[in-house]
Write an enzyme that holds these catalytic residues in place. Structure first.
Site, short mmCIF file in Angstrom:
data_model
loop_
_atom_site.label_atom_id
_atom_site.label_comp_id
_atom_site.label_asym_id
_atom_site.label_seq_id
_atom_site.Cartn_x
_atom_site.Cartn_y
_atom_site.Cartn_z
N GLU A 196 0.94 -1.36 -0.04
CA GLU A 196 0.01 0.07 0.07
C GLU A 196 0.67 1.05 0.18
OE1 GLU A 196 -2.06 0.83 3.95
OE2 GLU A 196 -1.43 -1.12 4.43
N CYS A 212 -3.54 -3.50 4.54
CA CYS A 212 -2.48 -4.49 4.92
C CYS A 212 -2.71 -6.04 4.45
CB CYS A 212 -2.42 -4.56 6.44
SG CYS A 212 -1.85 -2.96 7.28
N HIS A 247 -1.83 -10.08 12.50
CA HIS A 247 -1.24 -9.02 11.84
C HIS A 247 -1.18 -7.98 12.91
CE1 HIS A 247 -0.88 -5.11 9.86
NE2 HIS A 247 -1.94 -4.64 10.24
P1 HMG Z 1 -3.13 6.77 21.44
O1 HMG Z 1 -4.64 7.49 21.69
O2 HMG Z 1 -2.05 7.60 21.48
O3 HMG Z 1 -3.09 5.71 22.54
O4 HMG Z 1 -3.51 5.88 20.21
P2 HMG Z 1 -4.12 5.34 23.84
O5 HMG Z 1 -4.37 6.51 24.54
O6 HMG Z 1 -5.31 4.60 23.35
O7 HMG Z 1 -2.98 4.35 24.52
C1 HMG Z 1 -2.48 3.09 24.18
C2 HMG Z 1 -2.43 2.11 25.14
O8 HMG Z 1 -1.44 2.51 25.83
C3 HMG Z 1 -3.61 2.03 25.98
O9 HMG Z 1 -3.73 0.68 26.28
C4 HMG Z 1 -3.27 2.80 27.27
O10 HMG Z 1 -3.96 2.33 28.50
C5 HMG Z 1 -1.78 2.53 27.51
P3 HMG Z 1 -5.15 -0.28 26.04
O11 HMG Z 1 -6.31 0.70 26.70
O12 HMG Z 1 -5.38 -0.12 24.71
O13 HMG Z 1 -4.83 -1.60 26.58
N1 HMG Z 1 -0.91 3.36 28.30
C6 HMG Z 1 0.11 3.07 29.04
N2 HMG Z 1 0.31 1.73 29.26
C7 HMG Z 1 1.61 1.53 30.40
N3 HMG Z 1 2.00 2.63 30.85
C8 HMG Z 1 1.49 3.91 30.62
C9 HMG Z 1 0.51 4.02 29.67
N4 HMG Z 1 -0.15 5.11 29.02
C10 HMG Z 1 -1.06 4.89 28.31
N5 HMG Z 1 2.17 4.95 31.10
C11 HMG Z 1 -3.54 4.14 18.41
C12 HMG Z 1 -3.14 4.38 19.83
C13 HMG Z 1 -3.13 2.60 18.31
C14 HMG Z 1 -4.77 4.30 18.29
C15 HMG Z 1 -2.53 5.10 17.36
O14 HMG Z 1 -1.20 4.87 17.71
C16 HMG Z 1 -3.23 4.86 16.18
O15 HMG Z 1 -3.82 5.56 15.54
N6 HMG Z 1 -2.23 4.01 15.38
C17 HMG Z 1 -2.58 3.77 13.91
C18 HMG Z 1 -3.90 2.80 13.82
C19 HMG Z 1 -3.91 1.57 14.07
O16 HMG Z 1 -2.61 0.94 14.21
N7 HMG Z 1 -4.88 0.69 14.12
C20 HMG Z 1 -4.80 -0.82 14.51
C21 HMG Z 1 -6.03 -1.64 13.86
S1 HMG Z 1 -6.07 -1.00 12.20
C22 HMG Z 1 -5.10 -2.19 11.50
O17 HMG Z 1 -4.44 -2.87 11.94
C23 HMG Z 1 -4.65 -1.96 10.01
C24 HMG Z 1 -3.47 -1.10 9.80
O18 HMG Z 1 -2.46 -1.80 9.82
C25 HMG Z 1 -3.64 -0.35 8.25
C26 HMG Z 1 -3.57 -1.25 7.02
O19 HMG Z 1 -4.57 -2.10 6.92
O20 HMG Z 1 -3.15 -0.96 6.09
C27 HMG Z 1 -3.23 0.17 10.80
#
Ligand code: HMG
Length: 389
Positions: free
Chosen positions: A79, A111, A233
């Site tokens: 992609e 992906c 994935h």
């Molecule tokens: P965010 O809002 O910065 O993170 O974005 P958050 O606030 O949700 O925190 C993440 C985790 O860290 C949480 O854990 C927090 O509790 C924890 P969870 O509740 O999820 O278990 N946390 C801590 N843990 C330990 N110590 C601390 C601490 N503070 C917080 N001090 C997000 C995270 C993944 C949403 C962002 O990075 C993002 O948008 N990433 C891109 C999208 C993505 O990867 N999506 C995944 C599913 S889609 C997919 O897989 C397809 C893809 O590969 C693309 C394709 O298909 O081409 C993306």
């Protein structure tokens, strides 16, 4: 006739940034990145590595002369395509010196592109058992500096050789898949970074997993205890862990322990590389096979998810002597020879892009240890070199 993965290799560029340092620079606790997201290091592609060179460097490690002669189909899942018309597969075909009597095409569905290619390759081998198909999955994940997706970037490629009587993994025939038109993650043609609704994408990943897993169990009569491991994935390793946790209580304590331990092994490479989109699931598989000593005959489940979205659950059986078909030392060398960059250096590399106005650019490939590099752009054409030729 068995059909499946005969050989599998990966390549990741020689630069990476430490997630602890990135967290400090972004003013968040390092544990958020290393535990909450589950990433330790993030691979960074210099300008001299693009999706074509990453894929060619991955394939270079696994192919011998016999493979080169037998490959009559090259499918490139990506992609991060470099051209709206010409397929990235043709460049790799040339760089690897494959037989001209081969088809070469590019596949796209976020992906999921690599998985789509592997499934089509199976059909091709069923009709042409003497041939081999080279499936490439290669991406550079870019969300942008200081975005919430930044911590889930990465760069790398996996090359998979699909054949009859495979060395590594026989792919079983039953799989379950699902398509839904959703906007969780996408990249319009005018943008070099992805658009994403992070929370929604996480929810959809989980919902797709749940649906294809339930469907798979109905279709096959298999249960969780039939699996030695499940690879996911991994857009970031915590995502796969969350999905695994939703089904663990379907198994006994022993099964839960086994799947959890094997899951950890499947995340080790990903923790050092980051999201490599099409190649991510297959990097998990490589990590599992190279970091654990699984018995031949074991069944491995695979969950593929590509935003937009398509999901699939399928499985494979480990073949006798599969270890002989892996490239463990090459992969260890790839990791051990990497150079860490500071966050400032990473930001500067991230912001350097190839010209989009047709101007010429010459790149210094002497700092890039990869055998195959992008050496510049001239007359709107990418220039590639193979230092070994
Ligand atoms: P965010 O809002 O910065 O993170 O974005 P958050 O606030 O949700 O925190 C993440 C985790 O860290 C949480 O854990 C927090 O509790 C924890 P969870 O509740 O999820 O278990 N946390 C801590 N843990 C330990 N110590 C601390 C601490 N503070 C917080 N001090 C997000 C995270 C993944 C949403 C962002 O990075 C993002 O948008 N990433 C891109 C999208 C993505 O990867 N999506 C995944 C599913 S889609 C997919 O897989 C397809 C893809 O590969 C693309 C394709 O298909 O081409 C993306």
């Amino acid at each position: 006739m068995k059909i499946g993965i005969d050989k599998i290799g990966f390549y990741t560029p020689h630069l990476y940034v430490d997630m602890n340092n990135l967290a400090v620079a972004r003013g968040v606790e390092p544990e958020k990145f290393t535990i909450g997201i589950g990433q330790d290091e993030m691979a960074i592609a210099p300008l001299t590595q693009d999706p074509v060179t990453l894929a060619a460097n991955a394939a270079l490690q696994i192919l011998d002369e016999n493979d080169r002669e037998k490959i009559d189909f090259v499918m490139f899942g990506t992609e991060s395509g470099i051209d709206h018309s010409k397929s990235a597969a043709i460049y790799v075909h040339e760089l690897l010196g494959l037989s001209p009597h081969a088809r070469s095409i590019e596949m796209k569905q976020a992906c999921y592109g690599g998985t789509a290619a592997i499934q089509l390759a199976k059909g091709h081998i069923a009709l042409n058992p003497e041939s081999k198909v080279l499936v490439l999955a290669s991406d550079i994940a870019r969300y942008g500096l200081q975005t919430s997706g930044e911590v889930t970037q990465g760069a790398g490629a996996v090359a998979v050789l699909i054949s009859a009587e495979p060395g590594v993994l026989e792919l079983e025939n039953i799989s379950t898949f699902l398509t839904k038109d959703i906007m969780d993650f996408w990249r319009p043609t005018y943008s070099d970074v992805a658009f994403v609704d992070g929370k929604f994408s996480n929810e959809q990943y989980m919902a797709f997993f749940s649906e294809v897993w339930e469907e798979y169990k109905k279709k096959t009569d298999l249960t969780i205890s039939d699996f030695e491991a499940i690879c996911y994935h991994l857009p970031y390793t915590k995502m796969g862990l969350k999905a695994l946790r939703t089904i663990l209580d379907e198994g006994s304590e022993e099964v839960q322990k086994r799947l959890s331990e094997n899951f950890q092994a499947s995340t080790l490479y990903s923790r050092k590389v980051g999201n490599i989109y099409t190649a991510s699931l297959y990097l998990s598989l490589i990590s599992l096979l190279e970091e654990q000593d699984l018995e031949a005959g074991s069944r491995i489940g695979l969950f593929s998810y590509g935003s937009g979205a398509v999901g699939e659950f399928f499985s494979g059986i480990l073949q006798p002597n599969y270890r002989e078909f892996l490239s463990v030392d090459t992969h260890k060398d790839n990791f051990n020879s990497r150079t860490e960059v500071t966050v400032t250096e990473y930001e500067s590399i991230f912001q350097k892009t190839l010209p989009i106005d047709g101007s010429t650019m010459e790149l210094d490939t002497s700092q890039d240890p990869a055998p195959i590099c992008l050496s510049g752009i001239k007359d709107h054409e990418r220039q590639y070199i193979n230092k070994h030729k």
